[in-house]
Design a protein around this motif. Structure first.
Motif, short mmCIF file in Angstrom:
data_model
loop_
_atom_site.label_atom_id
_atom_site.label_comp_id
_atom_site.label_asym_id
_atom_site.label_seq_id
_atom_site.Cartn_x
_atom_site.Cartn_y
_atom_site.Cartn_z
N PHE A 1 32.04 -17.38 3.29
CA PHE A 1 32.41 -16.07 3.81
C PHE A 1 33.43 -16.20 4.94
O PHE A 1 33.47 -17.22 5.63
CB PHE A 1 31.18 -15.35 4.37
N VAL B 1 30.37 -19.54 7.23
CA VAL B 1 31.11 -18.33 7.60
C VAL B 1 32.20 -18.66 8.62
O VAL B 1 31.96 -19.37 9.60
CB VAL B 1 30.15 -17.24 8.15
N HIS C 1 34.25 -14.67 -0.29
CA HIS C 1 34.02 -13.27 0.08
C HIS C 1 34.53 -13.04 1.50
O HIS C 1 34.06 -13.68 2.44
CB HIS C 1 32.53 -12.95 0.00
#
Length: 222
Positions: free
Chosen positions: A8, A31, A72
């Motif tokens: 992410f 992330v 994403h």
């Protein structure tokens, strides 16, 4: 077979974006925290997998960090609607697989959807923590925070629970959580010990966040 870990990136780490970064990181996700403000990004140096200071409206800067390889990307940019729209447009042109955008009004939402983003989030309806949990698993359909460490999730029944009764699964003992209701077709079932779980069921599960995460991983790994 276990799925590859999803990566992410969160662009815009204010209150909303920052909560997404923190929750994804707390769940063990990879992330990247991105913001144009160095003071903002410093808050996440010890939380995110990586932190990057850049202007997301600069296509060359986005390409230089390999943003196309991120699974994403969540755009959490605040009131800069123009910056949010341009960032979304660039990400789709670069070829990012999935883009979610926080929108601030109907105009913003309309334009963002025309660009072809995959999902929009309205902060008055969706918290950062709730969004993070839904992104971490395709099976988590809803997530409601009851307290700091206690929540209810709505999760799609899959593999290891299908065809078994609650007494056979013994979920409270194995995971320290409880299935409080089952959504089946157009109705709600209050489950009994001999209730069997079938394909298509949606389970409403309550418990501590760490135990809910363990249950979700068990479903994922089966």
């Amino acid at each position: 077979m276990k799925k590859k870990n999803t990566t992410f990136a969160v662009i815009g780490c204010g209150q909303f974006g920052g909560s997404v970064v923190s929750e994804l990181a707390s769940q063990g996700a990879d992330v990247i925290a991105i913001d144009r403000n160095e003071d903002v990004i410093k808050k996440y140096v010890n939380i995110a997998t990586h932190t990057i200071v850049l202007d997301s409206t600069d296509e060359e800067s986005l390409r230089s960090i390999g943003i196309r390889n991120v699974d994403h990307v969540i755009i959490g940019i605040g009131q800069d609607i123009q910056g949010s729209i341009l960032t979304a447009l660039l990400l789709k042109e670069i070829g990012v697989n999935k883009v979610t955008v926080k929108v601030v009004n109907d105009y913003h939402k309309k334009v963002i959807l025309k660009i072809g983003v995959d999902n929009v989030i309205q902060p008055e309806k969706d918290t950062g923590k709730r969004l993070a949990h839904q992104m971490l698993s395709d099976r988590i359909l809803d997530y409601i925070v009851l307290a700091d460490n206690y929540s209810i999730i709505e999760i799609l029944a899959v593999g290891p629970v299908i065809g078994h009764t609650l007494i056979e699964l013994n979920i409270p003992t194995r995971f320290r959580i409880n299935i409080t209701a089952i959504k089946r077709q157009n109705g709600i079932i209050v489950p009994q010990a001999n209730t069997s779980i079938i394909t298509g069921d949606r389970l409403l599960v309550i418990g501590e966040n760490k135990d809910l995460t363990e249950f979700n991983h068990w479903l994922l790994d089966d």
